[in-house]
Scaffold this motif. Structure first.
Motif, PDB file in Angstrom:
ATOM      1  N   PHE A  97       0.873  -1.177   0.000  1.00  0.00           N
ATOM      2  CA  PHE A  97       0.000   0.000   0.000  1.00  0.00           C
ATOM      3  C   PHE A  97       0.908   1.226   0.000  1.00  0.00           C
ATOM      4  CE2 PHE A  97      -2.398   3.419   1.938  1.00  0.00           C
ATOM      5  CZ  PHE A  97      -3.670   3.275   1.410  1.00  0.00           C
ATOM      6  N   PHE A  98       0.724   2.137  -0.954  1.00  0.00           N
ATOM      7  CA  PHE A  98       1.652   3.254  -1.075  1.00  0.00           C
ATOM      8  C   PHE A  98       1.188   4.483  -0.292  1.00  0.00           C
ATOM      9  CE2 PHE A  98       2.530   0.904  -5.086  1.00  0.00           C
ATOM     10  CZ  PHE A  98       3.824   0.543  -4.760  1.00  0.00           C
ATOM     11  N   ALA A  99       2.170   5.221   0.211  1.00  0.00           N
ATOM     12  CA  ALA A  99       1.895   6.496   0.892  1.00  0.00           C
ATOM     13  C   ALA A  99       2.969   7.492   0.451  1.00  0.00           C
ATOM     14  CB  ALA A  99       1.889   6.293   2.396  1.00  0.00           C
ATOM     15  N   GLY A 100       3.004   8.655   1.095  1.00  0.00           N
ATOM     16  CA  GLY A 100       3.837   9.735   0.569  1.00  0.00           C
ATOM     17  C   GLY A 100       5.212   9.863   1.184  1.00  0.00           C
ATOM     18  N   ASP A 101       5.310   9.672   2.492  1.00  0.00           N
ATOM     19  CA  ASP A 101       6.602   9.756   3.176  1.00  0.00           C
ATOM     20  C   ASP A 101       6.553   8.804   4.362  1.00  0.00           C
ATOM     21  OD1 ASP A 101       5.055  11.115   5.047  1.00  0.00           O
ATOM     22  OD2 ASP A 101       5.539  13.040   4.128  1.00  0.00           O
ATOM     23  N   GLY A 102       7.634   8.786   5.138  1.00  0.00           N
ATOM     24  CA  GLY A 102       7.693   7.811   6.230  1.00  0.00           C
ATOM     25  C   GLY A 102       6.541   7.968   7.213  1.00  0.00           C
ATOM     26  N   SER A 103       6.280   9.204   7.612  1.00  0.00           N
ATOM     27  CA  SER A 103       5.219   9.446   8.595  1.00  0.00           C
ATOM     28  C   SER A 103       3.875   8.952   8.085  1.00  0.00           C
ATOM     29  CB  SER A 103       5.099  10.946   8.890  1.00  0.00           C
ATOM     30  OG  SER A 103       6.334  11.478   9.246  1.00  0.00           O
ATOM     31  N   SER A 104       3.593   9.228   6.833  1.00  0.00           N
ATOM     32  CA  SER A 104       2.268   8.843   6.327  1.00  0.00           C
ATOM     33  C   SER A 104       2.164   7.327   6.159  1.00  0.00           C
ATOM     34  CB  SER A 104       1.920   9.589   5.037  1.00  0.00           C
ATOM     35  OG  SER A 104       2.807   9.277   4.014  1.00  0.00           O
ATOM     36  N   ALA A 105       3.298   6.645   5.959  1.00  0.00           N
ATOM     37  CA  ALA A 105       3.256   5.169   5.932  1.00  0.00           C
ATOM     38  C   ALA A 105       2.928   4.646   7.328  1.00  0.00           C
ATOM     39  CB  ALA A 105       4.601   4.610   5.457  1.00  0.00           C
ATOM     40  N   GLY A 272      16.480   8.258  -2.751  1.00  0.00           N
ATOM     41  CA  GLY A 272      16.694   9.602  -2.207  1.00  0.00           C
ATOM     42  C   GLY A 272      16.303  10.710  -3.171  1.00  0.00           C
ATOM     43  N   TYR A 273      15.464  10.399  -4.138  1.00  0.00           N
ATOM     44  CA  TYR A 273      15.089  11.384  -5.158  1.00  0.00           C
ATOM     45  C   TYR A 273      13.755  12.064  -4.890  1.00  0.00           C
ATOM     46  CZ  TYR A 273      18.667  10.561  -8.745  1.00  0.00           C
ATOM     47  OH  TYR A 273      19.829  10.510  -9.457  1.00  0.00           O
ATOM     48  N   LEU A 274      12.734  11.258  -4.598  1.00  0.00           N
ATOM     49  CA  LEU A 274      11.357  11.769  -4.571  1.00  0.00           C
ATOM     50  C   LEU A 274      10.604  11.140  -3.406  1.00  0.00           C
ATOM     51  CD1 LEU A 274      10.707  11.432  -8.397  1.00  0.00           C
ATOM     52  CD2 LEU A 274      10.532  13.578  -7.137  1.00  0.00           C
ATOM     53  N   PRO A 275       9.574  11.830  -2.917  1.00  0.00           N
ATOM     54  CA  PRO A 275       8.834  11.253  -1.791  1.00  0.00           C
ATOM     55  C   PRO A 275       7.980  10.065  -2.217  1.00  0.00           C
ATOM     56  CG  PRO A 275       8.211  13.563  -2.179  1.00  0.00           C
ATOM     57  CD  PRO A 275       9.048  13.129  -3.337  1.00  0.00           C
ATOM     58  N   LEU A 276       8.108   8.998  -1.487  1.00  0.00           N
ATOM     59  CA  LEU A 276       7.242   7.830  -1.670  1.00  0.00           C
ATOM     60  C   LEU A 276       7.523   6.882  -0.506  1.00  0.00           C
ATOM     61  CD1 LEU A 276       6.129   6.025  -4.775  1.00  0.00           C
ATOM     62  CD2 LEU A 276       7.214   4.582  -3.082  1.00  0.00           C
ATOM     63  N   SER A 304      -3.590  12.265  -2.485  1.00  0.00           N
ATOM     64  CA  SER A 304      -3.649  12.771  -3.857  1.00  0.00           C
ATOM     65  C   SER A 304      -2.537  12.175  -4.716  1.00  0.00           C
ATOM     66  CB  SER A 304      -3.484  14.288  -3.876  1.00  0.00           C
ATOM     67  OG  SER A 304      -4.314  14.888  -2.929  1.00  0.00           O
ATOM     68  N   TYR A 305      -1.356  12.060  -4.107  1.00  0.00           N
ATOM     69  CA  TYR A 305      -0.184  11.627  -4.888  1.00  0.00           C
ATOM     70  C   TYR A 305       0.229  10.181  -4.616  1.00  0.00           C
ATOM     71  CZ  TYR A 305       0.432  16.375  -6.534  1.00  0.00           C
ATOM     72  OH  TYR A 305       0.249  17.579  -7.137  1.00  0.00           O
ATOM     73  N   THR A 306      -0.690   9.379  -4.053  1.00  0.00           N
ATOM     74  CA  THR A 306      -0.375   7.967  -3.815  1.00  0.00           C
ATOM     75  C   THR A 306       0.194   7.329  -5.083  1.00  0.00           C
ATOM     76  OG1 THR A 306      -2.038   7.672  -2.094  1.00  0.00           O
ATOM     77  CG2 THR A 306      -1.382   5.696  -3.276  1.00  0.00           C
ATOM     78  N   ALA A 307       1.349   6.677  -4.954  1.00  0.00           N
ATOM     79  CA  ALA A 307       2.005   5.947  -6.063  1.00  0.00           C
ATOM     80  C   ALA A 307       2.326   6.858  -7.242  1.00  0.00           C
ATOM     81  CB  ALA A 307       1.158   4.762  -6.518  1.00  0.00           C
ATOM     82  N   ASN A 308       2.692   8.084  -6.954  1.00  0.00           N
ATOM     83  CA  ASN A 308       3.072   9.015  -8.029  1.00  0.00           C
ATOM     84  C   ASN A 308       4.013   8.312  -9.026  1.00  0.00           C
ATOM     85  OD1 ASN A 308       5.542  11.092  -8.724  1.00  0.00           O
ATOM     86  ND2 ASN A 308       3.516  11.899  -9.130  1.00  0.00           N
ATOM     87  N   PRO A 309       3.685   8.335 -10.312  1.00  0.00           N
ATOM     88  CA  PRO A 309       4.468   7.560 -11.290  1.00  0.00           C
ATOM     89  C   PRO A 309       5.948   7.954 -11.360  1.00  0.00           C
ATOM     90  CG  PRO A 309       2.369   8.203 -12.236  1.00  0.00           C
ATOM     91  CD  PRO A 309       2.471   8.916 -10.917  1.00  0.00           C
ATOM     92  N   LEU A 310       6.259   9.223 -11.171  1.00  0.00           N
ATOM     93  CA  LEU A 310       7.678   9.627 -11.220  1.00  0.00           C
ATOM     94  C   LEU A 310       8.430   9.013 -10.039  1.00  0.00           C
ATOM     95  CD1 LEU A 310       7.191  13.396 -12.133  1.00  0.00           C
ATOM     96  CD2 LEU A 310       7.807  11.538 -13.677  1.00  0.00           C
ATOM     97  N   SER A 311       7.809   9.093  -8.853  1.00  0.00           N
ATOM     98  CA  SER A 311       8.426   8.488  -7.659  1.00  0.00           C
ATOM     99  C   SER A 311       8.543   6.981  -7.847  1.00  0.00           C
ATOM    100  CB  SER A 311       7.580   8.758  -6.417  1.00  0.00           C
ATOM    101  OG  SER A 311       7.444  10.134  -6.189  1.00  0.00           O
ATOM    102  N   ALA A 312       7.472   6.377  -8.370  1.00  0.00           N
ATOM    103  CA  ALA A 312       7.478   4.922  -8.539  1.00  0.00           C
ATOM    104  C   ALA A 312       8.553   4.496  -9.546  1.00  0.00           C
ATOM    105  CB  ALA A 312       6.102   4.429  -8.978  1.00  0.00           C
ATOM    106  N   ALA A 313       8.704   5.284 -10.625  1.00  0.00           N
ATOM    107  CA  ALA A 313       9.730   4.956 -11.623  1.00  0.00           C
ATOM    108  C   ALA A 313      11.125   5.058 -11.008  1.00  0.00           C
ATOM    109  CB  ALA A 313       9.611   5.888 -12.827  1.00  0.00           C
TER     110      ALA A 313
END
Ligand SMILES: Cc1ncc(COP(=O)(O)O)c(C=O)c1O
Length: 423
Positions: A97-105, A272-276, A304-313
């Motif tokens: 299950f994807f979230a945005g940063d450590g806290s939100s996970a 270390g590039y993008l939040p995920l 809103s940004y769950t599993a953002n494709p840029l972060s996922a890539a």
């Protein structure tokens, strides 16, 4: 501007580094000074900055799909990342299950654990956690934290939880193994009284990072698993800091050989590039949420940004690169080199203790003024090495791909900086 974790009254007096660009293990300021990134830009960087493979993966993704919601839609980078994460995860963690940063996970894991228990007919409103723990800055994560300086202010507005002592804070002369047994006994005593009310036990496995790199024996992690099984609690391990190779294995729980019910990861996941971030769950937890829409067993949670494709890539490219470069084995080697080189640091005047698991290091120094840890980091900065303290603990956490020579640059600069300040 208002900076995170920053006393602004001091910030405006200090002379901050204005970062201009970064490459590999280094970044440069706007005056052209170069710094070795000794804390991986707050524990996130894996292969170094602006790595051509990760850069290219993000660029390619950007040309194809920027972002669409993951609510009611799916996409290849998200699917591929879930598959790769589950493939590397301890056996039995089968859902991502994807979230945005450590806290939100952590936030998602807390709600997931509570709801899973509730939907199995259990009334278990309490989380059991550990003193000196840190799981992020949102309120649920703060509730299961245990660092007074960061968390005490918010007690009146936090969840009511149960907390035991830290397995990483030892009595004089005590071994880590004995301390682990002692805290497990404390947990058992609490669970004997309140076990039927405990939804989950939440721990940072092996290392309590923000608590000052407090380390504990792997038997503690095994013992928590056993207690969870015995008392019907779920085991939530927060691997936001320890995961993705940091400890010299892919996951810290791999040192203990157990599978938790829920595992949170973030930080290094995108190199270390993008939040995920992500919560990995067992089938048993996942199945507690299945039913007809009318039964309302759905996990009503997302961003809103769950599993953002840029972060996922970026994350997919990271995991591929970790495999082809054998980054985890390399990190284990970096850890061994750090152990060797830090032996001399432990002997320096003013060094209280050196704590380390893999590439996670805390050097506790004696307090000789208002901000001794900060002063050591400033002295390292003058030597072209960027490290950050947690109080009087100087943290070293280099990118996993750091070279042997750069590792020596890091440890020597910090040793000299300690000499400058604590001589
Ligand atoms: C163990 C642990 N959990 C959660 C977090 C929070 O992550 P983030 O800062 O990405 O919200 C951190 C951050 O340091 C952490 O160390």
């Amino acid at each position: 501007m208002w900076h995170p974790f920053t006393q602004q009254s001091k910030w405006v007096e200090d002379s901050p580094i204005v970062v201009d660009r970064a490459q590999g293990m280094y970044f440069w300021d706007t005056d052209g000074n170069r710094y070795l990134d000794g804390v991986s830009s707050l524990w996130v960087n894996v292969h170094g900055h602006c790595h051509p493979v990760i850069n290219e993966a993000i660029r390619r993704q950007l040309e194809r799909l920027d972002h669409t919601t993951f609510l009611g839609l799916t996409h290849e980078p998200g699917i591929e990342l879930a598959e790769k994460l589950v493939a590397t995860a301890p056996l039995g963690l089968t859902r991502a299950f994807f979230a945005g940063d450590g806290s939100s996970a952590v936030e998602a894991a807390i709600k997931m654990a509570y709801q899973a228990q509730a939907q199995r007919g259990e009334n278990r409103p309490y989380f059991l956690h550990i003193a000196q723990g840190y799981h992020g800055d949102t309120l649920g994560a703060v509730s299961v934290g245990g660092i007074d300086l960061f968390h005490q202010t918010y007690r009146p507005i936090m969840l009511d939880t149960l907390m035991v002592s830290s397995p990483g804070v030892l009595d004089p002369g005590q071994s880590r193994l004995d301390r682990a047994g002692q805290v497990l006994a404390e947990m058992r005593e609490l669970l004997n009284r309140r076990g039927s009310e405990v939804c989950a036990i939440v721990i940072e496995p092996l290392v309590q990072g923000a608590g000052g790199m407090l380390t504990h024996d792997a038997s503690f992690v095994v013992g928590v698993r056993d207690l969870c099984d015995e008392f019907g609690a779920l085991m939530v391990v927060d691997e936001v800091a320890t995961g993705i190779g940091r400890t010299g294995k892919m996951w810290a729980v791999d040192h203990a050989g157990i599978t938790p019910d829920l595992l949170t990861c973030g930080k290094g996941i995108t190199a270390g590039y993008l939040p995920l971030s992500a919560v990995l769950a067992t089938d048993a937890v996942y199945e507690a949420f299945l039913g007809t829409p009318a039964q309302a067993r759905t996990f009503f949670h997302g961003h809103s940004y769950t599993a953002n494709p840029l972060s996922a890539a970026a994350a997919v490219a990271n995991l591929d690169l970790m495999e082809s470069d054998q980054t985890v084995a390399h990190a284990a080697g970096v850890g061994e080199q750090l152990t060797r080189e830090l032996k001399a640091v432990a002997e320096l005047d003013g060094v209280v203790e050196v704590r380390q698991v893999g590439t996670m290091v805390g050097i506790e120094v004696a307090s000789v003024g208002e901000r001794t840890g900060f002063a050591v980091c400033q002295a390292a900065r003058e030597r072209g090495v960027w490290v950050r303290p947690l109080g009087d603990v100087v943290i070293l956490m280099p990118p996993l791909a750091i070279s042997s020579e750069q590792t020596t640059t890091l440890t020597s600069a910090v040793a000299e900086a300690i000499g400058d300040v604590l001589r």
